[in-house]
Write a protein that holds these residues in place. Structure first.
Motif, mmCIF file in Angstrom:
data_model
loop_
_atom_site.group_PDB
_atom_site.id
_atom_site.type_symbol
_atom_site.label_atom_id
_atom_site.label_comp_id
_atom_site.label_asym_id
_atom_site.label_seq_id
_atom_site.Cartn_x
_atom_site.Cartn_y
_atom_site.Cartn_z
ATOM 1 N N GLY A 105 -1.852 5.022 2.844
ATOM 2 C CA GLY A 105 -2.358 3.818 2.053
ATOM 3 C C GLY A 105 -1.798 2.575 2.703
ATOM 4 N N ILE A 106 -0.575 2.381 3.249
ATOM 5 C CA ILE A 106 -0.254 1.125 4.164
ATOM 6 C C ILE A 106 -1.425 1.029 5.239
ATOM 7 C CG2 ILE A 106 1.477 -0.077 5.267
ATOM 8 C CD1 ILE A 106 3.336 1.168 3.327
ATOM 9 N N SER A 107 -1.482 2.013 5.858
ATOM 10 C CA SER A 107 -2.505 1.948 7.016
ATOM 11 C C SER A 107 -3.833 1.498 6.588
ATOM 12 C CB SER A 107 -2.770 3.357 7.973
ATOM 13 O OG SER A 107 -1.498 4.063 8.354
ATOM 14 N N ASN A 108 -4.277 1.556 5.455
ATOM 15 C CA ASN A 108 -5.419 0.987 4.673
ATOM 16 C C ASN A 108 -5.216 -0.105 4.287
ATOM 17 O OD1 ASN A 108 -8.000 2.716 5.389
ATOM 18 N ND2 ASN A 108 -6.177 4.042 4.938
ATOM 19 N N LEU A 109 -3.899 -0.869 4.428
ATOM 20 C CA LEU A 109 -3.668 -2.102 3.770
ATOM 21 C C LEU A 109 -3.764 -2.128 2.199
ATOM 22 C CD1 LEU A 109 -5.342 -4.474 6.199
ATOM 23 C CD2 LEU A 109 -3.045 -3.659 6.247
ATOM 24 N N ASN A 110 -3.502 -0.856 1.408
ATOM 25 C CA ASN A 110 -3.752 -0.796 0.179
ATOM 26 C C ASN A 110 -2.466 -1.248 -0.572
ATOM 27 O OD1 ASN A 110 -5.226 0.267 -2.308
ATOM 28 N ND2 ASN A 110 -3.608 2.073 -2.284
ATOM 29 N N TRP A 111 -2.482 -2.630 -1.330
ATOM 30 C CA TRP A 111 -1.000 -3.085 -1.888
ATOM 31 C C TRP A 111 -0.401 -2.183 -2.678
ATOM 32 C CZ3 TRP A 111 0.016 -4.434 -6.587
ATOM 33 C CH2 TRP A 111 -1.050 -4.621 -7.718
ATOM 34 N N PRO A 112 -1.247 -1.445 -3.739
ATOM 35 C CA PRO A 112 -0.355 -0.675 -4.460
ATOM 36 C C PRO A 112 0.545 0.419 -3.747
ATOM 37 C CG PRO A 112 -2.403 -0.653 -5.505
ATOM 38 C CD PRO A 112 -2.576 -1.468 -4.026
ATOM 39 N N SER A 113 0.125 0.771 -2.496
ATOM 40 C CA SER A 113 0.569 1.833 -1.952
ATOM 41 C C SER A 113 1.939 1.169 -1.212
ATOM 42 C CB SER A 113 -0.217 2.424 -0.560
ATOM 43 O OG SER A 113 -1.243 3.164 -1.074
ATOM 44 N N MET A 114 1.824 -0.262 -1.007
ATOM 45 C CA MET A 114 3.010 -0.984 -0.344
ATOM 46 C C MET A 114 3.979 -0.840 -1.460
ATOM 47 S SD MET A 114 1.300 -3.735 1.523
ATOM 48 C CE MET A 114 -0.299 -3.465 2.813
ATOM 49 N N VAL A 115 3.754 -1.224 -2.813
ATOM 50 C CA VAL A 115 4.481 -1.168 -3.802
ATOM 51 C C VAL A 115 5.297 0.083 -4.094
ATOM 52 C CG1 VAL A 115 4.715 -1.580 -6.398
ATOM 53 C CG2 VAL A 115 3.424 -3.055 -4.937
#
Lengths: 156, 161
Positions: free
Chosen positions: B130-140
């Motif tokens: 998720g973070i590798s794809n800059l998906n912000w919900p994954s960062m949360v």
């Protein structure tokens, strides 16, 4: 897919099944990842515990490096429109935001610290013969069923 | 060289190899790197007529790759521990080999299964892919994985560990 109401969740995939060769490639990737999980010691309870205690940077360095490598890889894939080995376009399906990301995320974090294992390492531990990890797996299956049962009542 | 392989691998090599799982899975299978949904697919495969819609109305056959992947992870764990390690790996501390430890693993496992499914992913699907794809919900999600872990370790630490 017959159930469109679930299609906004990560498990939904559009096409059914894969070629035998594709399954063989997935199995190989799994074996590779299992080896890396053990050799990196990401599967050790002590490493997870020391991460949450801020006692050693090992896990932070690994996760940080992995994310940077993954990010650069995805930039290259997008920039050059790299295709899969079967010639299909590579598309990331974004995981949506909902309260589960916060509530579920925190609950998973609790379990991660207690068991010393996130889902990948559970399987690697079992394969490596660490038999109490079977209990972690049984618990995780029960937790998945519990989520499925409570899902209609939970905020999404 | 082979002796070095038998030792624990350094963080940078480990990090690079784990990071390469993201493009590796896409290139070789067209699938996003993720693991925790395997729990659901195993449930659907074992109890296809479950009274729970989340289990019953899930096409596990279309996601069979995910189960094949985790079988591979288990095989890899076996190979790494028995053929690629100079000394047996200590996965769990000795204290977990007790009734109390078993209960902790079982209950902790429930939290892992419930939490990852509610969050829609785990360390692989959210934190790495998720973070590798800059998906912000994954960062949360990743931030709250750590919130939970810190609560358990610092808040409940004296009770649990």
């Amino acid at each position: 897919m017959t159930q469109h109401t679930l299609s906004d969740f990560d498990d939904a995939q559009e096409q059914v099944g894969m070629s035998t060769a594709a399954y063989a490639r997935v199995l190989t990737m799994g074996i590779f990842f299992g080896v890396v999980l053990v050799k990196s010691e990401v599967v050790r309870w002590q490493r997870i515990h020391d991460m949450f205690l801020f006692k050693e940077p090992h896990m932070y360095l690994i996760i940080g490096t992995a994310v940077v490598v993954g990010m650069i890889s995805m930039l290259i894939i997008k920039r050059f429109e790299v295709k899969t080995v079967e010639g299909d376009p590579i598309v990331y399906q974004p995981k949506p935001f909902n309260p589960g990301v916060i509530i579920g995320g925190t609950i998973f974090g609790l379990g991660w610290a207690i068991t010393g294992a996130c889902p990948g390492p559970i399987y690697a531990q079992i394969g490596a013969g660490e038999w109490p990890a079977i209990l972690t797996f049984i618990g995780a299956m029960a937790g998945m069923y519990l989520y499925g049962y409570l899902r209609p009542k939970l905020p999404h | 060289m082979f002796n070095a392989i038998l030792q624990p691998w350094p963080w940078w090599l480990s990090g690079i190899l784990i990071g390469l799982m993201v493009p590796g899975m896409y290139l070789l299978s067209g699938k996003g790197f993720g693991i925790s949904s395997s729990l659901r697919h195993i449930g659907s495969a074992c109890t296809p007529n479950s009274g729970i819609a989340y289990i019953r109305e899930n096409d596990w056959r279309a996601n069979l790759w995910n189960i094949v992947f985790i079988v591979g992870i288990a095989l890899g764990g076996f190979v790494a521990n028995f053929f690629l390690s100079a000394a047996p790996v200590e996965f769990l501390p000795a204290s977990y080999y007790s009734l109390g430890g078993f209960i902790q693993l079982l209950l902790g496992g429930v939290l892992v299964g419930f939490g990852t499914r509610y969050a829609g992913g785990c360390t692989s699907g959210h934190a790495i892919n998720g973070i590798s794809n800059l998906n912000w919900p994954s960062m949360v999600a990743t931030a709250f994985f750590f919130v939970g872990g810190l609560i358990a370790t610092w808040g409940l630490g004296s009770l649990l560990f």
